[in-house]
Design an enzyme around this catalytic site. Structure first.
Site, short mmCIF file in Angstrom:
data_model
loop_
_atom_site.label_atom_id
_atom_site.label_comp_id
_atom_site.label_asym_id
_atom_site.label_seq_id
_atom_site.Cartn_x
_atom_site.Cartn_y
_atom_site.Cartn_z
N GLY A 93 111.53 104.41 8.61
CA GLY A 93 110.50 103.50 9.11
C GLY A 93 110.84 102.02 9.07
O GLY A 93 109.94 101.17 9.10
N ASN B 145 112.17 100.24 11.42
CA ASN B 145 111.73 99.62 12.69
C ASN B 145 110.22 99.44 12.72
O ASN B 145 109.72 98.43 13.22
CB ASN B 145 112.20 100.43 13.89
CG ASN B 145 113.63 100.10 14.27
OD1 ASN B 145 113.91 99.02 14.78
ND2 ASN B 145 114.54 101.02 13.99
N LEU C 198 112.70 111.93 16.13
CA LEU C 198 113.86 112.73 16.52
C LEU C 198 113.54 113.96 17.35
O LEU C 198 114.43 114.70 17.74
CB LEU C 198 114.65 113.11 15.26
CG LEU C 198 115.08 111.89 14.43
CD1 LEU C 198 115.84 112.33 13.19
CD2 LEU C 198 115.91 110.90 15.26
N LYS C 199 112.26 114.19 17.64
CA LYS C 199 111.89 115.36 18.45
C LYS C 199 111.73 114.97 19.92
O LYS C 199 111.32 113.83 20.22
CB LYS C 199 110.57 115.96 17.95
CG LYS C 199 110.69 116.65 16.61
CD LYS C 199 111.03 118.11 16.81
CE LYS C 199 111.73 118.76 15.62
NZ LYS C 199 110.99 118.75 14.38
N ASN D 11 111.60 104.08 23.68
CA ASN D 11 112.40 104.54 22.53
C ASN D 11 113.43 103.49 22.18
O ASN D 11 113.92 102.77 23.06
CB ASN D 11 113.12 105.85 22.92
CG ASN D 11 114.01 106.38 21.81
OD1 ASN D 11 113.58 106.49 20.65
ND2 ASN D 11 115.25 106.71 22.14
N HIS E 99 117.22 103.19 20.65
CA HIS E 99 118.41 104.01 20.38
C HIS E 99 119.49 103.12 19.78
O HIS E 99 119.73 102.02 20.28
CB HIS E 99 118.89 104.65 21.70
CG HIS E 99 120.05 105.58 21.48
ND1 HIS E 99 119.88 106.85 20.97
CD2 HIS E 99 121.37 105.40 21.67
CE1 HIS E 99 121.07 107.42 20.87
NE2 HIS E 99 121.99 106.57 21.28
N ASP F 249 117.40 110.19 25.92
CA ASP F 249 118.15 108.93 26.12
C ASP F 249 118.56 108.62 27.56
O ASP F 249 119.57 107.93 27.77
CB ASP F 249 119.40 108.92 25.22
CG ASP F 249 119.05 109.13 23.76
OD1 ASP F 249 118.00 108.64 23.33
OD2 ASP F 249 119.82 109.80 23.06
C1 GAR Z 1 117.09 103.84 14.00
O1 GAR Z 1 118.41 103.38 13.86
C2 GAR Z 1 116.84 104.32 15.42
O2 GAR Z 1 117.52 103.59 16.38
C3 GAR Z 1 117.40 105.71 15.33
O3 GAR Z 1 116.94 106.19 14.10
C4 GAR Z 1 116.87 105.11 13.18
C5 GAR Z 1 115.52 105.12 12.53
O4 GAR Z 1 115.47 104.18 11.52
N1 GAR Z 1 116.97 106.51 16.43
C6 GAR Z 1 117.75 107.41 17.00
O5 GAR Z 1 118.87 107.66 16.61
C7 GAR Z 1 117.13 108.12 18.20
N2 GAR Z 1 118.13 108.78 18.96
P1 GAR Z 1 114.10 103.66 10.95
O6 GAR Z 1 113.27 104.90 10.60
O7 GAR Z 1 114.49 102.89 9.72
O8 GAR Z 1 113.45 102.79 11.98
#
Ligand code: GAR
Length: 205
Positions: free
Chosen positions: A16, A18, A90-91, A107, A109, A150
């Site tokens: 979490g 982000n 991730l789903k 999203n 990425h 993606d």
């Molecule tokens: C982030 O780096 C995001 O870009 C990635 O998961 C992480 C979540 O971090 N998302 C993916 O890889 C989606 N394909 P967070 O929970 O600390 O925000």
């Protein structure tokens, strides 16, 4: 005060950071309200962040105690959520939910799409693939979500030099800093109505 408050839901699966970057962003506090945090997990660190900010949390999926996507849609509708932000979710989003929120799901990425995306490309897997590819730059991408992983239209990207890194984890750290900048930036632009799809491209004013 911004003129409009954009009501969003943030979908998460883990840490979490982000979500935290969104909640901590000063610009965003004036323009955006996080109405709900949704996870495919019954609990995750991102939920603790949500709870600290007194934000509603929902768990979605097929397991006992979870709501299904139809129930989630009704809840988000009653909260008048206008934009859904996948931040480490991730789903894959089911098609009927996706078509209800068509063009209203984005999203983040942790790489420069269209490279290093697709099924299984999440978190450290992405950074390992980038490291092993010998690429000299990586970065983060904010994009619209469509039916496959993606592949939706790219809204914003920023890249960083990784020519001196010694590990995938080092790439992850650098990219995460960028994510925490560009996701709040994009959300603010949405709140200001400054993001438009023009033909095959997305324009930010
Ligand atoms: C982030 O780096 C995001 O870009 C990635 O998961 C992480 C979540 O971090 N998302 C993916 O890889 C989606 N394909 P967070 O929970 O600390 O925000």
């Amino acid at each position: 005060m911004g003129i409009f408050i954009l009501r969003i839901a943030v979908f998460v699966s883990g840490r979490g950071s982000n979500l935290k970057a969104i909640l901590d962003s000063r610009d965003i506090q004036e323009n955006i309200e996080v109405k709900a945090v949704v996870s495919d997990k019954i609990d995750c660190p991102a939920f603790s962040i949500a709870q600290k900010f007194s934000i509603l949390t929902f768990s979605v999926g097929n397991k006992i105690g979870f709501m299904n996507y139809e129930e989630l849609r009704e809840s988000l509708q009653s909260l008048e959520v206008e934009l859904i932000v996948l931040a480490g979710y991730l789903k894959l989003i089911p098609n009927n939910f996706l078509s209800f929120y068509k063009g209203k799901i984005i999203n983040i990425h942790p790489a420069l799409l269209p490279s290093f995306g697709g099924k299984g490309m999440y978190g450290i897997n992405v950074h390992k693939a980038v490291f092993e590819s010998s690429a000299k730059v990586s970065g983060a991408t904010v994009h619209f979500v469509d039916e496959t992983y993606d592949t939706g239209k790219i809204i914003m990207q920023r890249c960083i030099d990784i020519s001196d890194v010694k590990s995938p984890e080092e790439i992850a750290d650098r990219v995460l800093n960028i994510e925490h900048e560009i996701l709040p930036f994009v959300l603010n632009k949405f709140a200001e109505g400054k993001i438009k799809i023009v033909g095959k491209r997305v324009i930010i004013n």
